[in-house]
Design a protein around this motif. Sequence first.
Motif, PDB file in Angstrom:
ATOM      1  N   GLY A 227       0.814  -1.219   0.000  1.00 53.77           N
ATOM      2  CA  GLY A 227       0.000   0.000   0.000  1.00 53.77           C
ATOM      3  C   GLY A 227       0.840   1.259   0.000  1.00 53.77           C
ATOM      4  N   TRP A 228       1.907   1.280   0.803  1.00 55.50           N
ATOM      5  CA  TRP A 228       2.801   2.446   0.835  1.00 55.50           C
ATOM      6  C   TRP A 228       3.498   2.651  -0.502  1.00 55.50           C
ATOM      7  N   LEU A 229       3.916   1.578  -1.132  1.00 52.87           N
ATOM      8  CA  LEU A 229       4.579   1.702  -2.425  1.00 52.87           C
ATOM      9  C   LEU A 229       3.633   2.238  -3.499  1.00 52.87           C
ATOM     10  N   LEU A 230       2.385   1.809  -3.465  1.00 53.95           N
ATOM     11  CA  LEU A 230       1.421   2.293  -4.442  1.00 53.95           C
ATOM     12  C   LEU A 230       1.098   3.769  -4.247  1.00 53.95           C
ATOM     13  N   SER A 231       1.071   4.228  -2.993  1.00 52.70           N
ATOM     14  CA  SER A 231       0.746   5.627  -2.713  1.00 52.70           C
ATOM     15  C   SER A 231       1.968   6.548  -2.752  1.00 52.70           C
ATOM     16  N   LEU A 232       3.178   5.966  -2.890  1.00 53.81           N
ATOM     17  CA  LEU A 232       4.396   6.771  -2.850  1.00 53.81           C
ATOM     18  C   LEU A 232       4.470   7.829  -3.956  1.00 53.81           C
ATOM     19  N   PRO A 233       4.161   7.515  -5.224  1.00 57.01           N
ATOM     20  CA  PRO A 233       4.255   8.559  -6.265  1.00 57.01           C
ATOM     21  C   PRO A 233       3.357   9.765  -5.992  1.00 57.01           C
ATOM     22  N   LEU A 234       2.096   9.505  -5.628  1.00 50.86           N
ATOM     23  CA  LEU A 234       1.188  10.609  -5.332  1.00 50.86           C
ATOM     24  C   LEU A 234       1.629  11.371  -4.090  1.00 50.86           C
ATOM     25  N   THR A 235       2.155  10.656  -3.109  1.00 52.03           N
ATOM     26  CA  THR A 235       2.645  11.319  -1.905  1.00 52.03           C
ATOM     27  C   THR A 235       3.793  12.266  -2.222  1.00 52.03           C
ATOM     28  N   LEU A 236       4.709  11.829  -3.082  1.00 49.34           N
ATOM     29  CA  LEU A 236       5.831  12.694  -3.461  1.00 49.34           C
ATOM     30  C   LEU A 236       5.359  13.918  -4.234  1.00 49.34           C
ATOM     31  N   VAL A 237       4.389  13.732  -5.108  1.00 44.52           N
ATOM     32  CA  VAL A 237       3.851  14.869  -5.867  1.00 44.52           C
ATOM     33  C   VAL A 237       3.224  15.887  -4.923  1.00 44.52           C
ATOM     34  N   LEU A 238       2.395  15.422  -3.994  1.00 44.06           N
ATOM     35  CA  LEU A 238       1.772  16.329  -3.036  1.00 44.06           C
ATOM     36  C   LEU A 238       2.809  16.993  -2.135  1.00 44.06           C
ATOM     37  N   LEU A 239       3.848  16.255  -1.786  1.00 47.68           N
ATOM     38  CA  LEU A 239       4.875  16.794  -0.911  1.00 47.68           C
ATOM     39  C   LEU A 239       5.643  17.933  -1.574  1.00 47.68           C
ATOM     40  N   PHE A 240       6.073  17.709  -2.822  1.00 47.52           N
ATOM     41  CA  PHE A 240       6.921  18.694  -3.487  1.00 47.52           C
ATOM     42  C   PHE A 240       6.140  19.856  -4.087  1.00 47.52           C
ATOM     43  N   PHE A 241       4.904  19.621  -4.484  1.00 47.66           N
ATOM     44  CA  PHE A 241       4.157  20.670  -5.173  1.00 47.66           C
ATOM     45  C   PHE A 241       3.061  21.305  -4.330  1.00 47.66           C
ATOM     46  N   LEU A 242       2.813  20.793  -3.134  1.00 49.50           N
ATOM     47  CA  LEU A 242       1.802  21.393  -2.273  1.00 49.50           C
ATOM     48  C   LEU A 242       2.336  21.705  -0.884  1.00 49.50           C
ATOM     49  N   VAL A 243       2.880  20.693  -0.214  1.00 52.85           N
ATOM     50  CA  VAL A 243       3.294  20.887   1.172  1.00 52.85           C
ATOM     51  C   VAL A 243       4.516  21.790   1.261  1.00 52.85           C
ATOM     52  N   LEU A 244       5.564  21.491   0.484  1.00 52.38           N
ATOM     53  CA  LEU A 244       6.789  22.291   0.566  1.00 52.38           C
ATOM     54  C   LEU A 244       6.578  23.755   0.188  1.00 52.38           C
ATOM     55  N   PRO A 245       5.836  24.076  -0.877  1.00 51.40           N
ATOM     56  CA  PRO A 245       5.583  25.504  -1.151  1.00 51.40           C
ATOM     57  C   PRO A 245       4.862  26.218  -0.016  1.00 51.40           C
ATOM     58  N   ILE A 246       3.881  25.545   0.611  1.00 51.33           N
ATOM     59  CA  ILE A 246       3.181  26.173   1.726  1.00 51.33           C
ATOM     60  C   ILE A 246       4.126  26.384   2.904  1.00 51.33           C
ATOM     61  N   VAL A 247       4.972  25.405   3.159  1.00 55.76           N
ATOM     62  CA  VAL A 247       5.950  25.543   4.247  1.00 55.76           C
ATOM     63  C   VAL A 247       6.898  26.708   3.974  1.00 55.76           C
ATOM     64  N   MET A 248       7.340  26.848   2.741  1.00 57.66           N
ATOM     65  CA  MET A 248       8.230  27.951   2.384  1.00 57.66           C
ATOM     66  C   MET A 248       7.535  29.305   2.544  1.00 57.66           C
ATOM     67  N   ILE A 249       6.278  29.378   2.168  1.00 54.77           N
ATOM     68  CA  ILE A 249       5.542  30.632   2.333  1.00 54.77           C
ATOM     69  C   ILE A 249       5.435  30.995   3.811  1.00 54.77           C
ATOM     70  N   VAL A 250       5.145  29.992   4.651  1.00 56.27           N
ATOM     71  CA  VAL A 250       5.055  30.257   6.088  1.00 56.27           C
ATOM     72  C   VAL A 250       6.396  30.720   6.636  1.00 56.27           C
ATOM     73  N   ILE A 251       7.483  30.103   6.203  1.00 58.95           N
ATOM     74  CA  ILE A 251       8.815  30.493   6.683  1.00 58.95           C
ATOM     75  C   ILE A 251       9.142  31.915   6.255  1.00 58.95           C
ATOM     76  N   VAL A 252       8.912  32.240   4.989  1.00 56.22           N
ATOM     77  CA  VAL A 252       9.241  33.576   4.479  1.00 56.22           C
ATOM     78  C   VAL A 252       8.382  34.649   5.145  1.00 56.22           C
ATOM     79  N   SER A 253       7.184  34.284   5.591  1.00 50.34           N
ATOM     80  CA  SER A 253       6.312  35.281   6.218  1.00 50.34           C
ATOM     81  C   SER A 253       6.887  35.835   7.508  1.00 50.34           C
ATOM     82  N   PHE A 254       7.867  35.150   8.102  1.00 52.57           N
ATOM     83  CA  PHE A 254       8.507  35.636   9.321  1.00 52.57           C
ATOM     84  C   PHE A 254       9.813  36.386   9.028  1.00 52.57           C
ATOM     85  N   TRP A 255      10.211  36.469   7.773  1.00 46.93           N
ATOM     86  CA  TRP A 255      11.445  37.170   7.429  1.00 46.93           C
ATOM     87  C   TRP A 255      11.234  38.682   7.487  1.00 46.93           C
TER      88      TRP A 255
END
Length: 307
Positions: free
Chosen positions: A32-60
């Motif tokens: 199950g983890w292997l099947l969900s890994l591609p979608l998880t990576l897509v969501l991680l790099f294109f959704l979660v990481l950009p939001i995290v970066m925006i939150v970090i920059v908001s304190f600069w």
Amino acid sequence: MSNQTQAIPLDTTASTPGRRRATYGLSDAVTGWLLSLPLTLVLLFFLVLPIVMIVIVSFWGATEFSIYPAFQFDNYEFLLTSPVTYSVFLNTIKYAVITWAITLVLGFTIAYFLAFHVRTLTWQIVLFLLCTIPFWTSNIIRMISWIPFLGRNGIANSTLMSMGVIDEPLEWLLFSDFSVILAFVHLYTLFMVVPIFNTMMRIDKSLIEAAYDNGATGLQTLTNVIIPLTKPGIMIGSIFVVTLVMGDFITVRFMSGSQKANVGRLISNDIALLQYPSAAATAVVLLVTVLIVIGILLRFVDIRKEL
């Protein structure tokens, strides 16, 4: 020579799923983890990481010429203590609520007509595709097309004056809240029609017939049968429309003649001035506001039944 043949025993367990998993050495959890890994990576790099970066920059921090890494609340303090911020957010909510109400009425009416008054599936498809024709062009082209129609010397004013309805051109037709909301309704009504129509098509027609057989009027059938069963589609369409309107900025800029503002325009102006920390802080506040609105909407219905 004997006519009897000896039966050959077969290993019926060799092709079972459990045997295959044992052969490859993978458990159900790992598979199950292997099947969900591609979608998880897509969501991680294109959704979660950009939001995290925006939150970090908001304190600069930022100066007139540069930005520098820091951990400070100056951006949020300035944003939350400025009266302009509250005015802009109220204006954004006003656009979202009015557009939502109009698109809900239009979307429900169109979907109801397609689902219950068009008898054949062929005509339902044809009329539904007809609703999508405006979306074959870009949003900007469809939005700008209203300007020559609503202008002071545009088609609307010229027609009304020629008919004697008005004596002079109506100034509020263009570059006003009216033109902004009109453009929003034009752009986003289909996002309300599609989920409501999809939900209505799943309603068992025998329920409606049973309501009529028990003496229910058309209004009672609508309010007690159709609307409750259509709630998931209404909520999905509402989420689409509200989030799109609250994040839009180009429509407000063009259709208001830069005389009105919403949160999207506030972020756009900060980016144009290279004030990325301030823009990031505004984006975080907007994201939290949208999530709160979505959370409130999801309290009324479980849309997982629709997905």
